[in-house]
Design a protein around this motif. Structure first.
Motif, PDB file in Angstrom:
ATOM      1  N   ASP A   1       0.907  -1.195   0.008  1.00 31.59           N
ATOM      2  CA  ASP A   1      -0.077  -0.065  -0.130  1.00 31.59           C
ATOM      3  C   ASP A   1       0.893   1.231  -0.058  1.00 31.59           C
ATOM      4  O   ASP A   1       0.342   2.571  -0.442  1.00 31.59           O
ATOM      5  CB  ASP A   1      -1.008   0.005   1.131  1.00 31.59           C
ATOM      6  N   TYR A   2       2.123   1.313   0.526  1.00 30.88           N
ATOM      7  CA  TYR A   2       2.736   2.440   0.602  1.00 30.88           C
ATOM      8  C   TYR A   2       4.313   2.316   0.150  1.00 30.88           C
ATOM      9  O   TYR A   2       4.774   3.678  -0.048  1.00 30.88           O
ATOM     10  CB  TYR A   2       2.989   2.651   2.331  1.00 30.88           C
ATOM     11  N   ASN A   3       4.848   1.394  -0.067  1.00 26.84           N
ATOM     12  CA  ASN A   3       6.208   1.340  -0.707  1.00 26.84           C
ATOM     13  C   ASN A   3       6.386   2.427  -1.941  1.00 26.84           C
ATOM     14  O   ASN A   3       7.262   3.094  -2.291  1.00 26.84           O
ATOM     15  CB  ASN A   3       6.832  -0.080  -1.030  1.00 26.84           C
ATOM     16  N   LYS A   4       5.624   1.747  -2.688  1.00 23.30           N
ATOM     17  CA  LYS A   4       5.461   2.485  -4.132  1.00 23.30           C
ATOM     18  C   LYS A   4       5.545   4.114  -3.904  1.00 23.30           C
ATOM     19  O   LYS A   4       6.040   5.220  -4.683  1.00 23.30           O
ATOM     20  CB  LYS A   4       4.588   2.194  -5.169  1.00 23.30           C
ATOM     21  N   ARG A   5       4.792   4.445  -3.119  1.00 22.16           N
ATOM     22  CA  ARG A   5       4.318   5.891  -2.966  1.00 22.16           C
ATOM     23  C   ARG A   5       5.469   6.412  -2.328  1.00 22.16           C
ATOM     24  O   ARG A   5       5.815   7.665  -2.479  1.00 22.16           O
ATOM     25  CB  ARG A   5       3.037   6.048  -2.092  1.00 22.16           C
ATOM     26  N   ASN A   6       6.194   5.826  -1.285  1.00 26.44           N
ATOM     27  CA  ASN A   6       7.156   6.260  -0.787  1.00 26.44           C
ATOM     28  C   ASN A   6       8.526   6.435  -1.701  1.00 26.44           C
ATOM     29  O   ASN A   6       9.202   7.430  -1.683  1.00 26.44           O
ATOM     30  CB  ASN A   6       7.884   5.475   0.410  1.00 26.44           C
ATOM     31  N   VAL A   7       8.387   5.528  -2.479  1.00 26.62           N
ATOM     32  CA  VAL A   7       9.583   5.596  -3.835  1.00 26.62           C
ATOM     33  C   VAL A   7       9.219   6.766  -4.583  1.00 26.62           C
ATOM     34  O   VAL A   7      10.141   7.732  -4.787  1.00 26.62           O
ATOM     35  CB  VAL A   7       9.520   4.345  -4.729  1.00 26.62           C
ATOM     36  N   THR A   8       7.903   7.269  -4.891  1.00 32.88           N
ATOM     37  CA  THR A   8       7.635   8.286  -5.628  1.00 32.88           C
ATOM     38  C   THR A   8       8.130   9.747  -4.935  1.00 32.88           C
ATOM     39  O   THR A   8       8.603  10.468  -5.491  1.00 32.88           O
ATOM     40  CB  THR A   8       6.084   8.380  -5.934  1.00 32.88           C
ATOM     41  N   ALA A   9       7.727   9.822  -3.511  1.00 36.68           N
ATOM     42  CA  ALA A   9       7.822  10.851  -2.668  1.00 36.68           C
ATOM     43  C   ALA A   9       9.531  11.178  -2.914  1.00 36.68           C
ATOM     44  O   ALA A   9       9.937  12.158  -2.715  1.00 36.68           O
ATOM     45  CB  ALA A   9       7.335  10.785  -1.453  1.00 36.68           C
ATOM     46  N   SER A  10      10.316  10.063  -2.665  1.00 35.15           N
ATOM     47  CA  SER A  10      11.763  10.007  -2.348  1.00 35.15           C
ATOM     48  C   SER A  10      12.472  10.460  -3.762  1.00 35.15           C
ATOM     49  O   SER A  10      13.251  11.460  -3.787  1.00 35.15           O
ATOM     50  CB  SER A  10      12.238   8.541  -2.104  1.00 35.15           C
ATOM     51  N   PHE A  11      11.673  10.118  -4.818  1.00 35.73           N
ATOM     52  CA  PHE A  11      12.171  10.312  -6.280  1.00 35.73           C
ATOM     53  C   PHE A  11      12.246  11.879  -6.528  1.00 35.73           C
ATOM     54  O   PHE A  11      13.229  12.426  -6.798  1.00 35.73           O
ATOM     55  CB  PHE A  11      11.840   9.551  -7.338  1.00 35.73           C
TER      56      PHE A  11
END
Lengths: 321, 313
Positions: free
Chosen positions: B297-307
């Protein structure tokens, strides 16, 4: 103000297509805002109760007819665009503040036939027109990648108007994410700190005469102005990038008119064809009429020099910018 | 109680709560189950789920600290219903007035319970940037959470912050001092922690996620920096925003630090290779999957925000 707003956004031709009653809505909207916001406030007036998550049917398209009539001639024939444009957008928006969108032109851009205008529409955003990109057929590829906010479950549309006046559309459905991923800048202060700073990302090797994809990043908070302080009920002022102009050696690569649907720190991947060495110039205008300009030198290698793979060491000789 | 026992106990509480709320919310007349993790420090553990109609937004750790003269509630919970249950719980332990409501940040499952404390007329404390964050986010949260919680929009009221903290503030509960500290951008751009000097308890809230995958909604680099700062604080125990209370401090921070560091390292590698946001989202963080709940639910969102944060480096 109204005339200027229309002119800035659509140019004189499309302006004449606008119907008078829509203009009235715009007149009634807040003054002093950019053209796009005025347009959207008009739409927001029409749909004042709309766009609440959970209140809508899945696949709601109720806003589309008004958006369509606002942008195009009444009775404009909008054809299926699946042979003209491909739209890439995640089915579920991972981060509502940063949803990547790619619009890919599916035919070669030539002076005989090219995409003149590319519209990105997000039906259920407070500001449905996410961007209007204009091309002249000379930049190799009319494909664009950008990042937008998605407030709600919504259709996202890519609409291409070709130079012969035909209009093509593709659409994809996007589910916004719930929870804490509000479509706002994650760090308001950082977003404000470097306003107008730009970064151009180029491929390692730029070859003369070949279509080259670059990414322009602009530091800007892109605040929507649709939020209100819950206590004072005063709205937080909008502040966003409204126009971007990219040229290569003075020739237009593309222009973009946009507003609050773009993510904080707007990003655009675009194509250009560097025939000779020269300069990419990016000019950005924001809603406070602040103008930011930055230039980058490009020194493409001749087509024969770098067209075959080289060692890493030699490859660096082909890099410039 | 040993660490394992505490985890097990909290899991039982959480499961019991969900079951009871889902079947019949009214049977919870005596309030929410809490754990007195230190003398006068009460923690209710939210479940490791996304907010839903079944859990009423009870997905974060919330609680209260009882002093000699007053009670401070730390995060009133994810819905007016949860806030109301928390208030009943406070009342079942003490008659002292609830003078203070401390909001650790603006995320909906930490603040929407605030309206349940209106009758207490508490002073409401938050980070100096909390009012702005509430203003920018509330309309979205209300529209999203009305659907998730199955309540009417008017039932969800954003809290009105009365006192802000720009650096450090001491709050006297009567012979018991709480130190409120505002942090630079980390989990969000308005994180506030509470330190109870009497029991040396660090209430880190969402600056510390345990078991449940952290959510980057501020700055990943900032969060790592703030984490380093927090790890220098000498504390007997730490109360995370999600997951079990721990007596191992700063060791309890290790999993979160490792995950965030891997994201930074691997996103940088993608950026260096001129890779796209989409390619980063497809690959980065996968090795951490076994370590976290709600990873998908959240890893890809975290990657987006980090990117989008790291691409400016």
């Amino acid at each position: 103000m109204l005339k200027q707003a229309f002119k800035a956004l659509f140019g004189n031709t499309i302006k004449n297509r606008m119907r008078q009653e829509r203009g009235q809505i715009m007149i009634n909207s807040r003054s002093g805002l950019g053209a796009m916001t005025a347009l959207i406030l008009g739409l927001a007036t029409i749909f004042s109760a709309g766009a609440m998550a959970g209140e809508q049917d899945e696949r709601d398209e109720s806003r589309w007819p008004a958006i369509r009539d606002f942008i195009f001639y009444e009775n404009q024939n909008i054809q299926d665009g699946s042979e003209v444009i491909d739209l890439g957008v995640p089915y579920r928006a991972l981060d509502a503040a940063v949803v990547p969108v790619t619009m890919k032109a599916l035919f070669p851009q030539t002076k005989e036939r090219f995409i003149k205008t590319l519209y990105l529409i997000i039906d259920n955003n407070p500001s449905p027109l996410g961007g209007m990109y204009k091309f002249n057929g000379k930049n190799g590829d009319a494909s664009i990648t950008t990042r937008v906010r998605v407030n709600d479950y919504t259709y996202v549309r890519a609409i291409a108007e070709t130079n012969d006046g035909k209009v093509y559309m593709v659409k994809r459905y996007v589910k916004a994410s719930g929870g804490c991923a509000a479509p706002v800048a994650k760090d308001q202060e950082a977003a404000k700190a470097n306003i107008g700073r730009m970064k151009l990302k180029l491929p390692e090797r730029i070859v003369a005469g070949q279509t080259t994809v670059a990414q322009i990043l602009v530091s800007h908070p892109n605040n929507s102005g649709f939020q209100a302080d819950p206590i004072t009920l005063l709205s937080i002022p909008s502040y966003y990038m409204k126009r971007m102009e990219v040229t290569y050696n003075g020739d237009t690569v593309f222009t973009l008119d946009t507003d609050i649907s773009m993510s904080t720190d707007p990003s655009v991947h675009f194509s250009f064809v560097p025939k000779d060495k020269g300069e990419i110039k990016v000019r950005v205008i924001d809603s406070k009429e602040k103008v930011f300009v930055k230039k980058w030198k490009i020194n493409p290698v001749p087509d024969n020099q770098c067209s075959t793979p080289r060692t890493a060491e030699k490859k660096t000789q082909c890099v410039e910018g | 109680m040993t660490g394992m026992a505490r985890v097990a106990w909290a899991a039982v509480i959480a499961l019991t709560l969900v079951a009871e709320l889902a079947v019949s919310p009214r049977v919870m007349a005596s309030g929410l189950p809490v754990d007195e993790v230190a003398q006068g420090v009460f923690v209710h553990r939210g479940v490791h789920e996304d907010a839903s109609n079944a859990n009423l937004g009870d997905i974060a750790n919330i609680g209260f600290i009882v002093g000699g003269k007053a009670v401070a509630v730390i995060d009133p919970g994810g819905s007016p219903r949860v806030g109301g249950l928390l208030r009943e719980t406070v009342r079942s332990f003490t008659d002292k007035p609830i003078r203070y409501l401390i909001l650790t940040h603006a995320h909906p499952y930490h603040v929407f319970g605030a309206s349940a404390f209106a009758a207490d007329k508490p002073r409401i404390f938050g980070h100096a940037k909390l009012p702005s964050a509430i203003a920018r986010r509330s309309a979205y949260y209300i529209s999203t959470f009305t659907g998730i919680l199955g309540v009417e929009a008017k039932a969800l009221k954003p809290p009105a912050v009365t006192d802000t903290v720009s650096d450090r503030l001491e709050l006297d509960l009567g012979g018991r001092t709480l130190v409120l500290r505002a942090h630079p951008t980390a989990h969000t751009d308005h994180d506030l922690t509470v330190f109870d000097t009497q029991t040396q308890t660090l209430w880190a809230s969402d600056l510390l996620f345990r078991e449940r995958i952290p959510v980057v909604d501020g700055s990943i680099k900032g969060w790592l920096r703030v984490g380093e700062h927090l790890s220098t604080i000498s504390a007997q125990r730490v109360v995370p925003g999600h997951g079990p209370v721990s007596a191992d401090w700063p060791e309890a921070l290790a999993d979160q630090r490792r995950y965030l560091e891997i994201l930074v390292r691997d996103v940088r590698a993608v950026l260096k290779a001129n890779g796209t946001l989409e390619s980063a989202v497809a690959t980065v963080g996968e090795e951490e999957r076994p370590h976290w709940l709600l990873f998908d639910d959240y890893n890809k969102r975290n990657v987006t925000a980090s990117f989008v944060e790291l691409e400016w480096e």
